[in-house]
Scaffold this active site. Structure first.
Site, PDB file in Angstrom:
ATOM      1  N   GLU A  40     -13.165   2.584   5.109  1.00  0.00           N
ATOM      2  CA  GLU A  40     -13.194   2.039   6.465  1.00  0.00           C
ATOM      3  C   GLU A  40     -14.506   2.207   7.228  1.00  0.00           C
ATOM      4  O   GLU A  40     -14.898   1.302   7.971  1.00  0.00           O
ATOM      5  CB  GLU A  40     -12.054   2.661   7.291  1.00  0.00           C
ATOM      6  CG  GLU A  40     -10.691   2.280   6.768  1.00  0.00           C
ATOM      7  CD  GLU A  40      -9.587   3.089   7.421  1.00  0.00           C
ATOM      8  OE1 GLU A  40      -9.480   4.291   7.140  1.00  0.00           O
ATOM      9  OE2 GLU A  40      -8.844   2.511   8.224  1.00  0.00           O
ATOM     10  N   ARG A  99      -5.624   7.056  16.748  1.00  0.00           N
ATOM     11  CA  ARG A  99      -6.955   6.995  16.130  1.00  0.00           C
ATOM     12  C   ARG A  99      -7.975   6.403  17.110  1.00  0.00           C
ATOM     13  O   ARG A  99      -9.158   6.776  17.092  1.00  0.00           O
ATOM     14  CB  ARG A  99      -6.941   6.231  14.810  1.00  0.00           C
ATOM     15  CG  ARG A  99      -8.261   6.320  14.058  1.00  0.00           C
ATOM     16  CD  ARG A  99      -8.212   5.766  12.637  1.00  0.00           C
ATOM     17  NE  ARG A  99      -7.654   6.702  11.685  1.00  0.00           N
ATOM     18  CZ  ARG A  99      -8.338   7.681  11.090  1.00  0.00           C
ATOM     19  NH1 ARG A  99      -9.624   7.845  11.332  1.00  0.00           N
ATOM     20  NH2 ARG A  99      -7.748   8.501  10.250  1.00  0.00           N
ATOM     21  N   ARG A 144      -8.133  -2.040   8.552  1.00  0.00           N
ATOM     22  CA  ARG A 144      -9.379  -1.305   8.298  1.00  0.00           C
ATOM     23  C   ARG A 144     -10.035  -0.788   9.589  1.00  0.00           C
ATOM     24  O   ARG A 144     -10.538  -1.567  10.401  1.00  0.00           O
ATOM     25  CB  ARG A 144     -10.335  -2.235   7.563  1.00  0.00           C
ATOM     26  CG  ARG A 144     -11.381  -1.541   6.730  1.00  0.00           C
ATOM     27  CD  ARG A 144     -12.155  -2.579   5.954  1.00  0.00           C
ATOM     28  NE  ARG A 144     -12.897  -1.991   4.836  1.00  0.00           N
ATOM     29  CZ  ARG A 144     -13.504  -2.691   3.896  1.00  0.00           C
ATOM     30  NH1 ARG A 144     -13.463  -3.996   3.909  1.00  0.00           N
ATOM     31  NH2 ARG A 144     -14.160  -2.087   2.935  1.00  0.00           N
ATOM     32  N   GLN A 159       0.838  -1.200   0.000  1.00  0.00           N
ATOM     33  CA  GLN A 159       0.000   0.000   0.000  1.00  0.00           C
ATOM     34  C   GLN A 159       0.873   1.251   0.000  1.00  0.00           C
ATOM     35  O   GLN A 159       0.398   2.336  -0.261  1.00  0.00           O
ATOM     36  CB  GLN A 159      -0.878   0.036   1.256  1.00  0.00           C
ATOM     37  CG  GLN A 159      -1.936  -1.042   1.319  1.00  0.00           C
ATOM     38  CD  GLN A 159      -2.619  -1.068   2.684  1.00  0.00           C
ATOM     39  OE1 GLN A 159      -2.446  -2.007   3.439  1.00  0.00           O
ATOM     40  NE2 GLN A 159      -3.397  -0.048   3.011  1.00  0.00           N
TER      41      GLN A 159
HETATM   42  N1  LUZ Z   1      -2.808   4.918   8.408  1.00  0.00           N
HETATM   43  C1  LUZ Z   1      -2.068   5.924   8.917  1.00  0.00           C
HETATM   44  C2  LUZ Z   1      -4.123   4.861   8.581  1.00  0.00           C
HETATM   45  O1  LUZ Z   1      -0.847   5.919   8.760  1.00  0.00           O
HETATM   46  N2  LUZ Z   1      -2.681   6.910   9.576  1.00  0.00           N
HETATM   47  C3  LUZ Z   1      -4.008   6.946   9.793  1.00  0.00           C
HETATM   48  O2  LUZ Z   1      -4.516   7.870  10.403  1.00  0.00           O
HETATM   49  C4  LUZ Z   1      -4.772   5.867   9.282  1.00  0.00           C
HETATM   50  N3  LUZ Z   1      -6.076   5.814   9.490  1.00  0.00           N
HETATM   51  C5  LUZ Z   1      -6.767   4.788   9.034  1.00  0.00           C
HETATM   52  C6  LUZ Z   1      -6.115   3.790   8.339  1.00  0.00           C
HETATM   53  N4  LUZ Z   1      -4.819   3.824   8.110  1.00  0.00           N
HETATM   54 MO1  MOS Z   2      -5.360   1.254   6.398  1.00  0.00          MO
HETATM   55  S1  MOS Z   2      -6.000   0.381   8.089  1.00  0.00           S
HETATM   56  O1  MOS Z   2      -3.957   0.754   5.834  1.00  0.00           O
HETATM   57  O2  MOS Z   2      -6.305   2.352   5.776  1.00  0.00           O
END
Ligand code: LUZ
Ligand code: MOS
Length: 754
Positions: A706, A304, A336, A191
């Site tokens: 998400e 988060r 997610r 990703q």
């Molecule tokens: N990845 C990240 C994430 O590096 N920072 C975030 O705030 C985040 N939020 C959701 C999923 N991936």
């Molecule tokens: Mo994410 S949990 O790689 O948006």
């Protein structure tokens, strides 16, 4: 607009990493990992393995030309263990052989002598001995200490949620190719192409410009390839660089399952206080995140969690402490929802517990406390929309929830063996990377002489349909036939310094950058058109591949315009750069405006329990969801359906188990159950909430990746409500997943009438 990948996927023609034709002489890499969870390596003997015919070289930390360090946020994670090992599955070496089969045979011949220590697996135990991955954080609003006095009802309890295996269909993979002059090209199932590039540069001690990362698409990721694709790409790169041969690595499913990190299990203590009229006045919580053996993305995930303490409720007095506990398990990582689902499960547990003690339906407390426009989140940002209440009201009306409740009551009265349960699940999820600097993106657009268009961005296609959305953005901005637009691979030489495609924001960030590039080209083409048609620039518009002057179609068509512009030597390539405005956050105060906007919605879930067997099936999940103005409802509904089923899986069937030595027991698909078509709800209905989407969402179409995952949380409470109607002596427990075994035990605990 259909997903541009649909046909390729169903005909098997789409190219994934393992489908890339291998160059002659390609070698295969296989990781060798620790078989103990905590201890010291006393001795390793590779001689039998190395002697096996077809084994080319076995790489360890001693073969790393640069730093043996791959930690993304904190430098606490070696690529290869040196003296100590901290989890089962931690890479110690990488076997490179002429075939994967030979590498497998060689792996069995490696002999290691360990000095074993007792592992710590439980986050509460880690916390007791002060084993944290980084310092705790606290979010506060109002005045928690003085607010308890104002509460009529106060309840305390514990809430636990388990981890989750990503189970992307394509396992972790990379293919590294040596190029001329010591450069490297790496195909990676990641990703985050830039993170892979940067980390390879670090372990090889090379400047980033020597490393090119290319990503065609991923066969799923779900967060599991945000940071943890890097490990495998580094191994392939080190070997390819040293041997000057192409090296491929593609993990076997069982290796992938036991070596990689998963969603963080959490265990939390809460205290909730309500007024006489059921307003939640105070909420206090301690979150213990099981972080595993290294930080990985845990600091961001913990953050988060703290941004989602109150889900879609307004609570005036809040205090939350969050601890990331160091344990001897693989580093837990993005999945997610990224820590938000764990937080939401706790507040929903607290509400369900309060409702149980007060002997009222949970919905009454949920409804009374929904966020209103202008309410402040504990981190200082204000809610800008009334969509929590609106989606709740529309769900109540559209799905006739009072009638549904009556039907369930009637069913339960008339049935001994089967009981139904229902739960409502409102969601509110913040959109943006919580780390403000990550909210940026770039796009590169070429218009070719024949009028066709090539688009590169930093977004990675992983089945979510981001390429289709980006194609729509380009086609719509230029007002050309979508067939003119092609989405290129994600490549660090075309678009540099990319943020990972994550945080639901791939389409927003890259789409906005793409719009900017397209608009810059359009301006130039307008100038050219005005010259050709002898009119003012302002009079020019582009519609359906035709140049319009004062709203009237001219004879000038898109492809003629482009051909002329090229002959006139106009620049037909542009880049766009986008950095989300508005957002900011002050970590010293834990206050700010971290999110571009929020996504809301309300789901109602119903379940039928078989009270003889403890098994259950979900009858329906009905949702009113805030898409903003969806730019592609088919793709967005696909995201909703997948997310709901994945969320239900997390809450019900998917149970990770380790033995006391830290060995993963649920290490294959026979012991780790994911929802299949039979476990999926019989019906998923989703109605778009009628709203105007925010300008800061791409084409006003809100992020969708998400948020709907968290509708699945309602599954836990629907099951719990069904159990209550079978066994009035059941003591409410909040310990997800609610597996059929746990359901069966709950159905018969203290049951005195059987
Ligand atoms: N990845 C990240 C994430 O590096 N920072 C975030 O705030 C985040 N939020 C959701 C999923 N991936
Ligand atoms: Mo994410 S949990 O790689 O948006």
């Amino acid at each position: 607009m259909k997903n541009i990948d649909s046909i390729g996927h169903v005909t098997g023609k789409s190219i994934y990493l393992d489908d890339i034709p291998e160059q002659k002489g390609s070698l295969h890499a296989l990781p060798f990992a620790s078989s103990i969870a905590r201890g010291r390596i006393v001795n390793i003997n590779f001689s039998k393995a190395t002697a096996l015919e077809g084994v080319v070289k076995i790489f360890t930390w001693k073969d790393i030309p640069g730093e043996n360090q791959i930690g993304g946020i904190l430098p606490d994670e070696p690529l290869f263990a040196e003296k100590n090992v901290d989890f089962i599955g931690q890479p110690i070496a990488c076997i490179v052989a002429e075939s994967e089969l030979i590498a497998r045979k060689a792996r069995k011949l490696i002999e290691v002598e360990y000095k074993e220590l007792k592992p710590i697996l439980d986050p509460r135990e880690a916390a007791k001995s002060g084993q944290f991955l980084f310092p705790p954080r606290t979010f506060q609003s109002g005045n928690i200490d003085s607010s308890w006095k104002k509460c009529t009802h106060i309840f305390e309890g514990r809430s636990d949620s388990g981890g989750q295996e990503h189970l992307y269909i394509e396992t972790q993979s990379a293919y590294a190719l040596p190029m001329e002059n010591g450069n490297l090209k790496v195909h990676s199932s990641t990703q985050g192409p830039t993170l892979v590039q940067k980390t390879i540069a670090k372990v090889l001690s090379l400047p980033m410009h020597r490393i090119e990362i290319d990503v065609q698409r991923l066969g799923g990721a779900f967060g599991g390839k945000e940071d943890q694709a890097t490990v495998w790409a580094c191994m392939a790169a080190i070997a390819a660089n040293a041997l000057q041969k192409p090296v491929k690595i593609s993990l076997h499913r069982m290796d992938d399952m036991y070596m990689t990190g998963k969603r963080h299990p959490y265990t939390s203590d809460y205290k909730i206080g309500l007024s006489e009229d059921l307003k939640i006045l105070a909420f206090e919580v301690d979150y213990f995140q099981n972080g595993g053996a290294a930080a990985d993305l845990s600091p961001a995930i913990l953050e988060r969690t703290l941004f989602h303490i109150t889900n879609s409720y307004f609570i005036p007095n809040v205090k939350a402490n969050a601890y990331s506990c160091k344990t001897n398990l693989p580093p837990f990582t993005a999945f997610r929802g990224f820590g938000a689902p764990q937080a939401m499960f706790v507040v929903e547990s607290a509400i369900a517990y309060a409702a149980g003690e007060l002997n009222i339906p949970g919905q009454i407390i949920q409804r009374k406390n929904l966020l209103k426009k202008g309410d402040t989140f504990p981190y200082g940002q204000k809610a800008e929309e009334d969509n929590a209440e609106k989606s709740w009201e529309q769900a109540t009306k559209h799905f006739n929830i009072p009638k549904l409740s009556k039907e369930i009551e009637t069913f339960n009265k008339g049935n001994e063996q089967f009981k139904k349960g229902m739960a409502l699940m409102p969601i509110c999820f913040g959109i943006s990377f919580t780390k403000t600097p990550m909210n940026q993106a770039r796009a590169l657009v070429h218009i070719y002489q024949d009028g066709s268009i090539g688009v590169s961005t930093g977004a990675v296609e992983m089945g979510q349909g981001v390429n289709t959305k980006l194609l729509q953005v380009a086609a719509q901005t230029f007002s050309v036939n979508p067939e003119r637009v092609k989405l290129e691979t994600t490549n660090t030489t075309r678009v540099a310094n990319t943020s990972p495609t994550a945080a639901s924001s791939g389409a927003d960030l890259n789409g906005k950058a793409l719009q900017k590039a397209c608009n810059a080209l359009l301006e130039r083409l307008k100038t050219r058109s005005a010259k050709l048609l002898n009119c003012k620039i302002d009079a020019i518009q582009f519609k359906d591949e035709t140049v319009f002057v004062h709203e009237k179609a001219s004879k000038l068509k898109w492809n003629e315009l482009i051909e002329t512009a090229f002959l006139e030597r106009d620049q037909l390539t542009e880049v766009g750069h986008y950095a989300t405005p508005v957002i900011h956050f002050d970590k010293t105060k834990e206050k700010g405006h971290p999110f571009t906007y929020h996504v809301y919605g309300t789901a109602v879930l119903t379940v039928t329990l078989d009270c003889l067997r403890g098994i259950y099936s979900f009858d329906e999940v009905k949702i009113v969801h805030d898409f903003g103005e969806s730019m592609n409802l088919e793709i967005d509904l696909g995201q909703i359906e997948g997310a709901v089923v994945q969320g239900i899986g997390w809450m019900t069937l998917e149970e990770l188990a380790w033995d006391e030595k830290g060995r993963l027991l649920s290490n294959s698909l026979s012991t780790y159950k994911v929802p299949d078509i039979y476990a999926a709800p019989k019906e998923i209905i989703c109605i778009p909430l009628q709203t105007r989407g925010p300008e800061l969402a791409i084409l006003k179409s809100k992020a969708v990746g998400e948020p709907p995952f968290m509708y699945g949380i309602g599954a836990y409470f629907a099951i719990q409500n069904a159990i209550k109607s079978f066994n009035p002596n059941y003591q409410l427990k909040f310990d997800a997943p609610f597996t059929p075994e746990k359901v069966l035990m709950s159905l018969y605990e203290n049951k005195n009438d059987s």
